[in-house]
Write a protein that holds these residues in place. Sequence first.
Motif, PDB file in Angstrom:
ATOM      1  N   CYS A 165      -5.791   8.171  -8.012  1.00  0.00           N
ATOM      2  CA  CYS A 165      -6.641   7.960  -7.194  1.00  0.00           C
ATOM      3  C   CYS A 165      -8.323   8.364  -7.941  1.00  0.00           C
ATOM      4  O   CYS A 165      -8.261   9.182  -7.649  1.00  0.00           O
ATOM      5  CB  CYS A 165      -6.386   8.127  -5.605  1.00  0.00           C
ATOM      6  SG  CYS A 165      -7.680   7.750  -4.633  1.00  0.00           S
ATOM      7  N   CYS A 193      -6.298   2.199  -6.305  1.00  0.00           N
ATOM      8  CA  CYS A 193      -4.873   2.129  -5.137  1.00  0.00           C
ATOM      9  C   CYS A 193      -4.826   0.100  -4.682  1.00  0.00           C
ATOM     10  O   CYS A 193      -3.716   0.665  -5.664  1.00  0.00           O
ATOM     11  CB  CYS A 193      -5.992   2.683  -4.404  1.00  0.00           C
ATOM     12  SG  CYS A 193      -5.159   4.182  -3.436  1.00  0.00           S
ATOM     13  N   ALA A 230      -1.993   9.237  -5.764  1.00  0.00           N
ATOM     14  CA  ALA A 230      -2.383   9.487  -6.012  1.00  0.00           C
ATOM     15  C   ALA A 230      -3.819  10.908  -7.253  1.00  0.00           C
ATOM     16  O   ALA A 230      -4.231  11.123  -6.646  1.00  0.00           O
ATOM     17  CB  ALA A 230      -1.830  11.007  -4.705  1.00  0.00           C
ATOM     18  N   HIS A 260      -7.830   1.779  -1.317  1.00  0.00           N
ATOM     19  CA  HIS A 260      -9.475   1.763  -1.422  1.00  0.00           C
ATOM     20  C   HIS A 260      -9.530   1.095  -2.695  1.00  0.00           C
ATOM     21  O   HIS A 260     -10.336  -0.198  -2.578  1.00  0.00           O
ATOM     22  CB  HIS A 260     -10.244   1.420  -0.143  1.00  0.00           C
ATOM     23  CG  HIS A 260      -9.725   1.500   1.553  1.00  0.00           C
ATOM     24  ND1 HIS A 260      -9.273   0.724   2.134  1.00  0.00           N
ATOM     25  CD2 HIS A 260      -9.834   3.109   2.285  1.00  0.00           C
ATOM     26  CE1 HIS A 260      -9.114   1.523   3.264  1.00  0.00           C
ATOM     27  NE2 HIS A 260      -8.519   2.860   3.383  1.00  0.00           N
ATOM     28  N   CYS A 261      -9.813   1.891  -3.180  1.00  0.00           N
ATOM     29  CA  CYS A 261     -10.423   1.669  -4.696  1.00  0.00           C
ATOM     30  C   CYS A 261      -9.765   0.755  -5.871  1.00  0.00           C
ATOM     31  O   CYS A 261      -8.510   0.567  -5.236  1.00  0.00           O
ATOM     32  CB  CYS A 261     -10.147   3.047  -4.991  1.00  0.00           C
ATOM     33  SG  CYS A 261      -9.058   4.655  -5.057  1.00  0.00           S
ATOM     34  N   GLU A 298       0.684  -1.295   0.087  1.00  0.00           N
ATOM     35  CA  GLU A 298      -0.288  -0.270   0.161  1.00  0.00           C
ATOM     36  C   GLU A 298       1.311   1.416  -0.027  1.00  0.00           C
ATOM     37  O   GLU A 298       1.779   1.118   0.219  1.00  0.00           O
ATOM     38  CB  GLU A 298      -1.034  -0.043   1.337  1.00  0.00           C
ATOM     39  CG  GLU A 298      -2.315  -1.220   1.614  1.00  0.00           C
ATOM     40  CD  GLU A 298      -3.393  -1.134   2.545  1.00  0.00           C
ATOM     41  OE1 GLU A 298      -2.900   0.607   2.870  1.00  0.00           O
ATOM     42  OE2 GLU A 298      -3.837  -1.832   2.125  1.00  0.00           O
ATOM     43  N   HIS A 339       0.951   5.470   0.872  1.00  0.00           N
ATOM     44  CA  HIS A 339       0.193   6.427   1.405  1.00  0.00           C
ATOM     45  C   HIS A 339       1.544   7.894   1.589  1.00  0.00           C
ATOM     46  O   HIS A 339       2.257   7.309   1.880  1.00  0.00           O
ATOM     47  CB  HIS A 339      -0.399   5.572   3.063  1.00  0.00           C
ATOM     48  CG  HIS A 339      -1.014   5.090   2.786  1.00  0.00           C
ATOM     49  ND1 HIS A 339      -2.422   5.146   2.454  1.00  0.00           N
ATOM     50  CD2 HIS A 339      -0.589   3.390   3.358  1.00  0.00           C
ATOM     51  CE1 HIS A 339      -3.398   3.880   2.460  1.00  0.00           C
ATOM     52  NE2 HIS A 339      -2.361   3.028   3.071  1.00  0.00           N
ATOM     53  N   ALA A 355     -10.298   9.021  -5.180  1.00  0.00           N
ATOM     54  CA  ALA A 355     -11.069  10.134  -4.034  1.00  0.00           C
ATOM     55  C   ALA A 355      -9.842  11.237  -4.765  1.00  0.00           C
ATOM     56  O   ALA A 355      -9.089  11.626  -5.199  1.00  0.00           O
ATOM     57  CB  ALA A 355      -9.901   9.493  -2.566  1.00  0.00           C
ATOM     58  N   GLU A 356     -11.121  12.008  -3.900  1.00  0.00           N
ATOM     59  CA  GLU A 356     -10.563  13.616  -3.887  1.00  0.00           C
ATOM     60  C   GLU A 356      -8.545  13.853  -3.129  1.00  0.00           C
ATOM     61  O   GLU A 356      -8.790  14.839  -3.932  1.00  0.00           O
ATOM     62  CB  GLU A 356     -11.283  14.895  -3.137  1.00  0.00           C
ATOM     63  CG  GLU A 356     -10.518  16.541  -3.130  1.00  0.00           C
ATOM     64  CD  GLU A 356     -11.289  15.951  -4.504  1.00  0.00           C
ATOM     65  OE1 GLU A 356     -10.317  17.595  -4.823  1.00  0.00           O
ATOM     66  OE2 GLU A 356     -11.957  15.672  -5.640  1.00  0.00           O
ATOM     67  N   ASP A 357      -8.655  13.100  -2.474  1.00  0.00           N
ATOM     68  CA  ASP A 357      -7.289  13.567  -1.306  1.00  0.00           C
ATOM     69  C   ASP A 357      -7.185  11.779  -1.282  1.00  0.00           C
ATOM     70  O   ASP A 357      -6.748  11.593   0.265  1.00  0.00           O
ATOM     71  CB  ASP A 357      -7.678  13.883   0.055  1.00  0.00           C
ATOM     72  CG  ASP A 357      -5.921  14.465   0.650  1.00  0.00           C
ATOM     73  OD1 ASP A 357      -5.091  14.685  -0.035  1.00  0.00           O
ATOM     74  OD2 ASP A 357      -6.678  15.041   1.714  1.00  0.00           O
ATOM     75  N   GLY A 358      -6.159  11.816  -2.292  1.00  0.00           N
ATOM     76  CA  GLY A 358      -5.389  10.455  -2.526  1.00  0.00           C
ATOM     77  C   GLY A 358      -4.702  10.224  -1.921  1.00  0.00           C
ATOM     78  O   GLY A 358      -3.666  11.256  -1.170  1.00  0.00           O
ATOM     79  N   CYS A 375      -6.803   6.749  -1.314  1.00  0.00           N
ATOM     80  CA  CYS A 375      -7.208   6.445  -0.192  1.00  0.00           C
ATOM     81  C   CYS A 375      -6.658   4.546   0.199  1.00  0.00           C
ATOM     82  O   CYS A 375      -7.515   4.588   1.176  1.00  0.00           O
ATOM     83  CB  CYS A 375      -8.371   6.300  -0.787  1.00  0.00           C
ATOM     84  SG  CYS A 375      -8.907   5.255  -2.216  1.00  0.00           S
TER      85      CYS A 375
END
Length: 336
Positions: A54, A67, A51, A63-64, A2, A4, A56-59, A61
Amino acid sequence: MELHWEDIAGHEAQKMQLRTMLREHRLPHAVLLTGPDGVGKKKLGHVLAAALLCEAEDGPCGHCASCRAMASGTHPDYLEVLPERTGKSAAVIRIDAIRSMQVEASRYPVLSKQRVVLIDDADCMNEAAENSLLKTLEEPEGAVTFLLVTGARSSLLDTILSRCMPLSFGTVPEDAIVRALAQRGIAAEEAHELASLSDGSIGRAIALHEHEGLSRRDDALDFLAKLPQMDMTSVWKRSQEMGELDRETLSEWFLYLNMMLRDMLVLYEDGGSSLIYHKDVRARLLALLPSFPEPVIFSLLALVRETQHRLQSNVNLRLLMEGFHIRMRDVVQIRN
């Protein structure tokens, strides 16, 4: 694996800048990640790519679908260009690799809203590859972001530099390196020792742990100790042995030699200094000082840095090592 933002040790200002630009949709189509080797530039490039791709807006995330694909290394919209080595020659990014990337990058994205291309060790592009990439940076086809990673910014064409947003990275603080090593399950005492020898590079600290890099450090120290009495027979023998090593191993050896010469200069100013990298061999370094006056050390450092630079080209390693050893020997023995 992952990806982050929190996984990146140090570089808080750079992470904040990128996350702000992503939220405000201000990130340009080309970013140059530049700084010393092993400080996390490429890892941050991976997180930035995740990111950008992704959902999401603020990746990222984590999970999607995007990602998950990035974590498994199978994202159809993420492309990575790496230098390729043939035999013992220097690693190079050739025009064929850039052209292949250009074809892929121009296609419509499959999973995300855009594509991301990461070019690692971008300074390894040959002239034809750089000129080909320049055209793409000037007029990119489709929705694509380019991330160029390099430890030698000055080696790139000025025209490429002018078309990328630069993001510079410094060394990583020792405490951050210790925490990163602890997360890998490395014992606290060893983590502190590795961090002190890493010169602010997490990658170097990990390499020390995984590949017994201290043996190369100790060999470089033995070389300095023998240099004042080294005869030509030893020069030829050692040059042959080192000429058979690969460039990566030689680069690491020269890095340690550079660091120890630097430590000797620090010890000239303060024999009990805690600012040296190799605290565990302080006594041996102090014992060498009478044979290495400060002007000699400065001359040796110049030779080491020249050789480090030449290692990046397709020179004959045996001849390079012969010239290096002869010149190092002459500097020490003639000036003493």
